[in-house]
Design a protein around this motif. Structure first.
Motif, PDB file in Angstrom:
ATOM      1  N   GLY A 171       3.516   9.850  -3.271  1.00 10.23           N
ATOM      2  CA  GLY A 171       4.746   9.062  -3.357  1.00 10.23           C
ATOM      3  C   GLY A 171       5.894   9.728  -2.624  1.00 10.23           C
ATOM      4  O   GLY A 171       6.649   9.071  -1.886  1.00 10.23           O
ATOM      5  N   MET A 172       6.029  11.038  -2.820  1.00  5.49           N
ATOM      6  CA  MET A 172       7.080  11.773  -2.122  1.00  5.49           C
ATOM      7  C   MET A 172       6.853  11.727  -0.614  1.00  5.49           C
ATOM      8  O   MET A 172       7.786  11.508   0.168  1.00  5.49           O
ATOM      9  N   LYS A 173       5.612  11.944  -0.205  1.00  2.00           N
ATOM     10  CA  LYS A 173       5.279  11.991   1.218  1.00  2.00           C
ATOM     11  C   LYS A 173       5.626  10.692   1.936  1.00  2.00           C
ATOM     12  O   LYS A 173       6.249  10.713   3.003  1.00  2.00           O
ATOM     13  N   ASP A 174       5.238   9.573   1.344  1.00  3.94           N
ATOM     14  CA  ASP A 174       5.455   8.287   2.010  1.00  3.94           C
ATOM     15  C   ASP A 174       6.941   8.004   2.229  1.00  3.94           C
ATOM     16  O   ASP A 174       7.363   7.566   3.300  1.00  3.94           O
ATOM     17  N   VAL A 175       7.746   8.261   1.186  1.00  5.52           N
ATOM     18  CA  VAL A 175       9.174   7.979   1.291  1.00  5.52           C
ATOM     19  C   VAL A 175       9.858   8.956   2.249  1.00  5.52           C
ATOM     20  O   VAL A 175      10.643   8.557   3.126  1.00  5.52           O
ATOM     21  N   VAL A 176       9.552  10.248   2.105  1.00  3.23           N
ATOM     22  CA  VAL A 176      10.188  11.256   2.958  1.00  3.23           C
ATOM     23  C   VAL A 176       9.789  11.066   4.421  1.00  3.23           C
ATOM     24  O   VAL A 176      10.606  11.252   5.331  1.00  3.23           O
ATOM     25  N   PHE A 177       8.548  10.675   4.651  1.00  9.86           N
ATOM     26  CA  PHE A 177       8.108  10.441   6.029  1.00  9.86           C
ATOM     27  C   PHE A 177       8.925   9.327   6.667  1.00  9.86           C
ATOM     28  O   PHE A 177       9.370   9.444   7.828  1.00  9.86           O
ATOM     29  N   GLY A 178       9.155   8.239   5.941  1.00 12.32           N
ATOM     30  CA  GLY A 178       9.981   7.154   6.460  1.00 12.32           C
ATOM     31  C   GLY A 178      11.403   7.597   6.720  1.00 12.32           C
ATOM     32  O   GLY A 178      12.001   7.258   7.759  1.00 12.32           O
ATOM     33  N   LEU A 179      11.968   8.381   5.804  1.00  8.87           N
ATOM     34  CA  LEU A 179      13.330   8.887   5.994  1.00  8.87           C
ATOM     35  C   LEU A 179      13.397   9.841   7.184  1.00  8.87           C
ATOM     36  O   LEU A 179      14.372   9.823   7.952  1.00  8.87           O
ATOM     37  N   TRP A 180      12.350  10.656   7.339  1.00  8.75           N
ATOM     38  CA  TRP A 180      12.311  11.606   8.456  1.00  8.75           C
ATOM     39  C   TRP A 180      12.314  10.873   9.792  1.00  8.75           C
ATOM     40  O   TRP A 180      13.037  11.236  10.720  1.00  8.75           O
ATOM     41  N   LEU A 181      11.514   9.816   9.892  1.00  6.77           N
ATOM     42  CA  LEU A 181      11.477   9.043  11.129  1.00  6.77           C
ATOM     43  C   LEU A 181      12.816   8.344  11.388  1.00  6.77           C
ATOM     44  O   LEU A 181      13.306   8.300  12.519  1.00  6.77           O
ATOM     45  N   TYR A 226      14.242   5.968  14.194  1.00  4.20           N
ATOM     46  CA  TYR A 226      13.375   4.798  14.151  1.00  4.20           C
ATOM     47  C   TYR A 226      14.064   3.681  13.376  1.00  4.20           C
ATOM     48  O   TYR A 226      14.692   3.937  12.347  1.00  4.20           O
ATOM     49  N   ASP A 227      13.946   2.448  13.869  1.00  2.82           N
ATOM     50  CA  ASP A 227      14.454   1.329  13.078  1.00  2.82           C
ATOM     51  C   ASP A 227      13.360   0.860  12.115  1.00  2.82           C
ATOM     52  O   ASP A 227      12.266   1.424  12.057  1.00  2.82           O
ATOM     53  N   GLU A 228      13.678  -0.208  11.350  1.00  2.00           N
ATOM     54  CA  GLU A 228      12.749  -0.647  10.307  1.00  2.00           C
ATOM     55  C   GLU A 228      11.388  -1.043  10.866  1.00  2.00           C
ATOM     56  O   GLU A 228      10.337  -0.697  10.311  1.00  2.00           O
ATOM     57  N   SER A 229      11.388  -1.753  11.981  1.00  2.00           N
ATOM     58  CA  SER A 229      10.118  -2.207  12.547  1.00  2.00           C
ATOM     59  C   SER A 229       9.300  -1.037  13.084  1.00  2.00           C
ATOM     60  O   SER A 229       8.061  -1.018  12.969  1.00  2.00           O
ATOM     61  N   ALA A 230       9.979  -0.028  13.651  1.00  2.00           N
ATOM     62  CA  ALA A 230       9.264   1.140  14.173  1.00  2.00           C
ATOM     63  C   ALA A 230       8.657   1.957  13.040  1.00  2.00           C
ATOM     64  O   ALA A 230       7.533   2.460  13.150  1.00  2.00           O
ATOM     65  N   ALA A 232       7.748   0.734  10.161  1.00  2.00           N
ATOM     66  CA  ALA A 232       6.615  -0.060   9.680  1.00  2.00           C
ATOM     67  C   ALA A 232       5.397   0.123  10.582  1.00  2.00           C
ATOM     68  O   ALA A 232       4.259   0.222  10.110  1.00  2.00           O
ATOM     69  N   GLY A 233       5.634   0.177  11.898  1.00  2.00           N
ATOM     70  CA  GLY A 233       4.528   0.392  12.820  1.00  2.00           C
ATOM     71  C   GLY A 233       3.899   1.764  12.642  1.00  2.00           C
ATOM     72  O   GLY A 233       2.665   1.910  12.672  1.00  2.00           O
ATOM     73  N   ALA A 234       4.742   2.775  12.427  1.00  2.00           N
ATOM     74  CA  ALA A 234       4.229   4.125  12.218  1.00  2.00           C
ATOM     75  C   ALA A 234       3.424   4.227  10.928  1.00  2.00           C
ATOM     76  O   ALA A 234       2.527   5.070  10.808  1.00  2.00           O
ATOM     77  N   ALA A 235       3.742   3.347   9.979  1.00  2.00           N
ATOM     78  CA  ALA A 235       3.021   3.369   8.698  1.00  2.00           C
ATOM     79  C   ALA A 235       1.549   3.012   8.849  1.00  2.00           C
ATOM     80  O   ALA A 235       0.750   3.267   7.948  1.00  2.00           O
ATOM     81  N   VAL A 236       1.196   2.427  10.004  1.00  2.00           N
ATOM     82  CA  VAL A 236      -0.226   2.153  10.275  1.00  2.00           C
ATOM     83  C   VAL A 236      -1.032   3.447  10.220  1.00  2.00           C
ATOM     84  O   VAL A 236      -2.205   3.457   9.825  1.00  2.00           O
ATOM     85  N   VAL A 237      -0.386   4.553  10.609  1.00  2.00           N
ATOM     86  CA  VAL A 237      -1.049   5.853  10.564  1.00  2.00           C
ATOM     87  C   VAL A 237      -1.512   6.166   9.147  1.00  2.00           C
ATOM     88  O   VAL A 237      -2.595   6.725   8.936  1.00  2.00           O
ATOM     89  N   LEU A 238      -0.681   5.798   8.157  1.00  2.00           N
ATOM     90  CA  LEU A 238      -1.044   6.072   6.770  1.00  2.00           C
ATOM     91  C   LEU A 238      -2.286   5.290   6.375  1.00  2.00           C
ATOM     92  O   LEU A 238      -3.157   5.812   5.665  1.00  2.00           O
ATOM     93  N   GLY A 239      -2.373   4.027   6.836  1.00  2.00           N
ATOM     94  CA  GLY A 239      -3.550   3.226   6.525  1.00  2.00           C
ATOM     95  C   GLY A 239      -4.810   3.787   7.156  1.00  2.00           C
ATOM     96  O   GLY A 239      -5.868   3.843   6.512  1.00  2.00           O
ATOM     97  N   LEU A 240      -4.699   4.212   8.413  1.00  2.00           N
ATOM     98  CA  LEU A 240      -5.853   4.810   9.084  1.00  2.00           C
ATOM     99  C   LEU A 240      -6.270   6.116   8.407  1.00  2.00           C
ATOM    100  O   LEU A 240      -7.467   6.421   8.280  1.00  2.00           O
ATOM    101  N   ALA A 241      -5.283   6.872   7.943  1.00  2.00           N
ATOM    102  CA  ALA A 241      -5.586   8.122   7.251  1.00  2.00           C
ATOM    103  C   ALA A 241      -6.315   7.855   5.942  1.00  2.00           C
ATOM    104  O   ALA A 241      -7.231   8.591   5.566  1.00  2.00           O
ATOM    105  N   ASP A 242      -5.905   6.800   5.237  1.00  2.00           N
ATOM    106  CA  ASP A 242      -6.584   6.444   3.986  1.00  2.00           C
ATOM    107  C   ASP A 242      -8.060   6.142   4.239  1.00  2.00           C
ATOM    108  O   ASP A 242      -8.944   6.593   3.498  1.00  2.00           O
ATOM    109  N   ILE A 243      -8.323   5.373   5.292  1.00  2.00           N
ATOM    110  CA  ILE A 243      -9.717   5.049   5.634  1.00  2.00           C
ATOM    111  C   ILE A 243     -10.490   6.316   5.972  1.00  2.00           C
ATOM    112  O   ILE A 243     -11.638   6.510   5.532  1.00  2.00           O
TER     113      ILE A 243
END
Length: 218
Positions: A36-46, A52-56, A58-69
Motif C-alpha cells: 500500500g505504501m509503495k503504490d501511493v509513494v510511487f505515484g507521488l514520486w512520479l 508526470y500528469d495523471e494519465s502518465a 496511470a500508464g506507468a501503473a501498467v508496470v505494477l500489473g506486469l510485476a504482479d503477473i
C-alpha cells in the motif's frame, strides 16, 4: 445474540492458538502494508519529482500489473519445484522481497540522480517480490488444515490481514511523503521488515516454549 458472540469468540481463540494461521495473518498484514505504501509513494514520486500528469502515472501503473503477473508465475514455478507451501518454508521469496525493498529505497531516495526509468525498474522488482509473498500467504491459508479452523477461518484471517495492511499502508504513505519523501518511505519499509522478522521470532519462541527438544526436532 449471546450464542453468536460466543461462537465468534471461540473462532477467534482458535485462530490465535494456531501459530501457522497467526503467522500467516501477520505476513499478509506486513506485506500488504508495504504494498500500500509503495503504490501511493510511487505515484507521488512520479508526479512530484518527474512531473508526470495523471494519465502518465496511470500508464506507468501498467508496470505494477506486469510485476504482479511475474510474481505469480515465479511463485508457481518455485512451489512446483520445491513443494514449499508453508508459513516457514518460503525463505527465498522473503529474501527477494527484502532485496526489492532495498532496491526501490535506493532508487527513490536518490531521486535527484535517478531517472524515471530506473525507478520503474526498481518498483517492478519490488512489486514482483511483494506479489510473490502476498500470493504465498493465500497458498498457506488454503492449505491449512487444523482442528477448530473450519469454515474458511485461515482464509478469512489472511484476507483480513491483507485488507488491514493495505488500509494502513495507504494512510501512512502520504504522511511519509510529506515528512521525508522517498527516504522516509524507505526507512518505513525497513522498519516494517524488522517488525515482521521480530513478530515471526516471537511467535516461534511462544510456540516452542515448554516443548521438549525431542518434540521440536521431530
Amino acid at each position: 445474540g449471546h450464542r453468536c458472540c460466543s461462537c465468534s469468540c471461540r473462532r477467534l481463540r482458535s485462530v490465535a492458538r494456531s501459530r501457522r494461521t497467526l503467522s500467516n495473518f501477520l505476513d499478509a498484514f506486513f506485506c500488504a502494508t508495504t504494498m500500500g505504501m509503495k503504490d501511493v509513494v510511487f505515484g507521488l514520486w512520479l508526479a512530484k519529482i518527474h512531473n508526470y500528469d495523471e494519465s502518465a502515472v496511470a500508464g506507468a501503473a501498467v508496470v505494477l500489473g506486469l510485476a504482479d503477473i511475474s510474481g505469480e508465475v515465479l511463485l508457481t514455478l518455485l512451489l512446483l519445484k520445491n513443494n514449499c507451501v508453508s508459513a516457514e518454508g518460503m525463505a527465498i521469496p522473503t529474501w527477494l522481497c527484502t532485496a526489492g525493498s532495498v532496491a526501490f529505497f535506493w532508487a527513490a531516495s536518490t531521486a535527484s540522480a535517478t531517472s524515471a526509468t530506473a525507478g520503474l525498474v526498481a518498483v517492478y522488482l519490488m512489486s514482483t517480490c511483494m506479489e510473490m509473498k502476498a500470493v504465498q500467504c493465500l497458498s498457506v491459508a488454503a492449505t491449512t488444515d487444523e482442528d477448530g479452523l473450519d469454515g474458511g477461518l485461515p482464509e478469512i484471517a489472511c484476507y483480513s490481514g491483507t485488507n488491514i495492511g493495505f488500509a494502513a499502508g495507504t494512510v501512512l504513505a502520504p504522511l511519509l511523503w510529506e515528512s521525508g519523501g522517498a527516504a522516509a518511505f524507505g526507512a518505513a519499509v525497513l522498519a516494517v521488515a524488522v517488525l515482521a522478522v521480530l513478530a515471526k521470532g516471537v511467535l516461534y519462541v511462544c510456540a516452542t516454549a515448554g516443548t521438549p527438544a525431542s518434540v521440536r526436532k521431530a
